[in-house]
Design a protein around this motif. Structure first.
Motif, PDB file in Angstrom:
ATOM      1  N   GLN A   1      -8.359 -10.807  -7.448  1.00 11.37           N
ATOM      2  CA  GLN A   1      -8.790 -11.063  -8.813  1.00 11.37           C
ATOM      3  C   GLN A   1      -7.845 -10.481  -9.852  1.00 11.37           C
ATOM      4  N   TYR A   2      -7.130  -9.430  -9.524  1.00  6.46           N
ATOM      5  CA  TYR A   2      -6.265  -8.745 -10.475  1.00  6.46           C
ATOM      6  C   TYR A   2      -4.884  -8.567  -9.856  1.00  6.46           C
ATOM      7  N   ILE A   3      -3.918  -8.183 -10.667  1.00  3.89           N
ATOM      8  CA  ILE A   3      -2.547  -8.027 -10.190  1.00  3.89           C
ATOM      9  C   ILE A   3      -2.401  -6.868  -9.208  1.00  3.89           C
ATOM     10  N   ASN A   4      -3.250  -5.858  -9.329  1.00  2.00           N
ATOM     11  CA  ASN A   4      -3.151  -4.708  -8.433  1.00  2.00           C
ATOM     12  C   ASN A   4      -4.506  -4.259  -7.886  1.00  2.00           C
ATOM     13  N   ALA A   5      -5.495  -5.135  -7.950  1.00  2.00           N
ATOM     14  CA  ALA A   5      -6.827  -4.744  -7.480  1.00  2.00           C
ATOM     15  C   ALA A   5      -7.640  -5.978  -7.102  1.00  2.00           C
ATOM     16  N   TYR A   6      -8.689  -5.730  -6.370  1.00  2.00           N
ATOM     17  CA  TYR A   6      -9.629  -6.794  -6.050  1.00  2.00           C
ATOM     18  C   TYR A   6     -11.005  -6.191  -5.823  1.00  2.00           C
ATOM     19  N   VAL A   7     -12.006  -7.035  -5.890  1.00  2.00           N
ATOM     20  CA  VAL A   7     -13.378  -6.614  -5.664  1.00  2.00           C
ATOM     21  C   VAL A   7     -13.855  -7.317  -4.397  1.00  2.00           C
ATOM     22  N   ARG A   8     -14.325  -6.523  -3.455  1.00  2.00           N
ATOM     23  CA  ARG A   8     -14.859  -7.072  -2.210  1.00  2.00           C
ATOM     24  C   ARG A   8     -16.279  -6.551  -2.045  1.00  2.00           C
ATOM     25  N   ASP A   9     -17.218  -7.448  -1.966  1.00  2.00           N
ATOM     26  CA  ASP A   9     -18.629  -7.079  -1.812  1.00  2.00           C
ATOM     27  C   ASP A   9     -19.080  -6.120  -2.921  1.00  2.00           C
ATOM     28  N   GLY A  10     -18.583  -6.343  -4.147  1.00  2.00           N
ATOM     29  CA  GLY A  10     -18.952  -5.492  -5.270  1.00  2.00           C
ATOM     30  C   GLY A  10     -18.255  -4.147  -5.284  1.00  2.00           C
ATOM     31  N   ARG A  11     -17.260  -3.977  -4.442  1.00  2.00           N
ATOM     32  CA  ARG A  11     -16.546  -2.697  -4.317  1.00  2.00           C
ATOM     33  C   ARG A  11     -15.122  -2.864  -4.819  1.00  2.00           C
ATOM     34  N   LEU A  12     -14.741  -2.044  -5.794  1.00  2.00           N
ATOM     35  CA  LEU A  12     -13.412  -2.117  -6.383  1.00  2.00           C
ATOM     36  C   LEU A  12     -12.397  -1.397  -5.502  1.00  2.00           C
ATOM     37  N   ILE A  13     -11.298  -2.103  -5.200  1.00  2.00           N
ATOM     38  CA  ILE A  13     -10.205  -1.540  -4.409  1.00  2.00           C
ATOM     39  C   ILE A  13      -8.921  -1.748  -5.198  1.00  2.00           C
ATOM     40  N   VAL A  14      -8.267  -0.651  -5.572  1.00  2.00           N
ATOM     41  CA  VAL A  14      -7.049  -0.684  -6.373  1.00  2.00           C
ATOM     42  C   VAL A  14      -5.859  -0.363  -5.476  1.00  2.00           C
ATOM     43  N   ILE A  15      -4.831  -1.182  -5.574  1.00  2.00           N
ATOM     44  CA  ILE A  15      -3.599  -0.950  -4.829  1.00  2.00           C
ATOM     45  C   ILE A  15      -2.676  -0.156  -5.750  1.00  2.00           C
ATOM     46  N   ASP A  16      -2.327   1.063  -5.360  1.00  2.00           N
ATOM     47  CA  ASP A  16      -1.555   1.968  -6.203  1.00  2.00           C
ATOM     48  C   ASP A  16      -0.190   2.237  -5.576  1.00  2.00           C
ATOM     49  N   LEU A  17       0.862   1.758  -6.233  1.00  2.00           N
ATOM     50  CA  LEU A  17       2.217   1.922  -5.705  1.00  2.00           C
ATOM     51  C   LEU A  17       2.665   3.376  -5.643  1.00  2.00           C
ATOM     52  N   GLU A  18       1.997   4.252  -6.365  1.00  2.00           N
ATOM     53  CA  GLU A  18       2.358   5.667  -6.395  1.00  2.00           C
ATOM     54  C   GLU A  18       1.853   6.424  -5.170  1.00  2.00           C
ATOM     55  N   LEU A  19       0.913   5.856  -4.458  1.00  2.00           N
ATOM     56  CA  LEU A  19       0.316   6.556  -3.315  1.00  2.00           C
ATOM     57  C   LEU A  19       1.148   6.368  -2.060  1.00  2.00           C
ATOM     58  N   ASP A  20       1.136   7.382  -1.236  1.00  2.00           N
ATOM     59  CA  ASP A  20       1.810   7.313   0.050  1.00  2.00           C
ATOM     60  C   ASP A  20       0.896   7.940   1.095  1.00  2.00           C
ATOM     61  N   ASP A  21       0.354   7.123   1.963  1.00  2.00           N
ATOM     62  CA  ASP A  21      -0.539   7.581   3.038  1.00  2.00           C
ATOM     63  C   ASP A  21      -1.744   8.350   2.506  1.00  2.00           C
ATOM     64  N   LYS A  22      -2.392   7.770   1.496  1.00  2.00           N
ATOM     65  CA  LYS A  22      -3.591   8.395   0.920  1.00  2.00           C
ATOM     66  C   LYS A  22      -4.585   7.323   0.500  1.00  2.00           C
ATOM     67  N   VAL A  23      -5.837   7.722   0.480  1.00  2.00           N
ATOM     68  CA  VAL A  23      -6.916   6.948  -0.146  1.00  2.00           C
ATOM     69  C   VAL A  23      -7.562   7.912  -1.132  1.00  2.00           C
ATOM     70  N   ILE A  24      -7.736   7.476  -2.368  1.00  2.00           N
ATOM     71  CA  ILE A  24      -8.399   8.312  -3.372  1.00  2.00           C
ATOM     72  C   ILE A  24      -9.726   7.653  -3.727  1.00  2.00           C
ATOM     73  N   VAL A  25     -10.788   8.421  -3.621  1.00  2.00           N
ATOM     74  CA  VAL A  25     -12.132   7.945  -3.954  1.00  2.00           C
ATOM     75  C   VAL A  25     -12.480   8.500  -5.324  1.00  2.00           C
ATOM     76  N   ARG A  26     -12.838   7.607  -6.272  1.00  2.00           N
ATOM     77  CA  ARG A  26     -13.199   8.028  -7.631  1.00  2.00           C
ATOM     78  C   ARG A  26     -14.680   7.737  -7.849  1.00  2.00           C
ATOM     79  N   ARG A  27     -15.385   8.716  -8.390  1.00  2.00           N
ATOM     80  CA  ARG A  27     -16.804   8.538  -8.676  1.00  2.00           C
ATOM     81  C   ARG A  27     -17.003   8.150 -10.126  1.00  2.00           C
ATOM     82  N   LYS A  28     -18.149   7.578 -10.425  1.00  2.00           N
ATOM     83  CA  LYS A  28     -18.499   7.236 -11.812  1.00  2.00           C
ATOM     84  C   LYS A  28     -18.917   8.463 -12.542  1.00  2.00           C
TER      85      LYS A  28
END
Length: 98
Positions: A71-98
């Motif tokens: 849906q977006y240039i660097n992100a998508y929504v799957r099953d209502g869940r936002l997933i952002v592709i971050d070029l700055e990350l290397d071997d990490k997943v960052i979970v952000r809360r509301k």
């Protein structure tokens, strides 16, 4: 390979116990794209069970590439869940809360 369900539960428990903490990093060296995909689902499920509302996750594009039709240039929504592709990350997943 670590137990992804246990890892997700630890993330959820940490965020639930620390309401002022806005995000948490998970080191993911050696995980495949399929592993990272499973981890994302497990984190969302564990956080929902713990009452933690997740805003989204950021992932390393080499471990979890942007799918075609995103849906977006660097992100998508799957099953209502936002997933952002971050070029700055290397071997990490960052979970952000509301």
């Amino acid at each position: 390979m670590p137990d992804l369900t246990e890892l997700a539960r630890a993330v959820a428990d940490t965020l639930a116990a620390n309401p002022d903490q806005k995000s948490i990093e998970i080191d993911t060296p050696g995980l495949t794209s399929r592993d990272v995909d499973a981890l994302i689902g497990a984190v969302y499920d564990a956080c929902a069970a713990a009452g933690v509302i997740v805003k989204g996750v950021k992932v390393d594009p080499m471990q979890h590439p942007l799918p075609s039709g995103a849906q977006y240039i660097n992100a998508y929504v799957r099953d209502g869940r936002l997933i952002v592709i971050d070029l700055e990350l290397d071997d990490k997943v960052i979970v952000r809360r509301k």
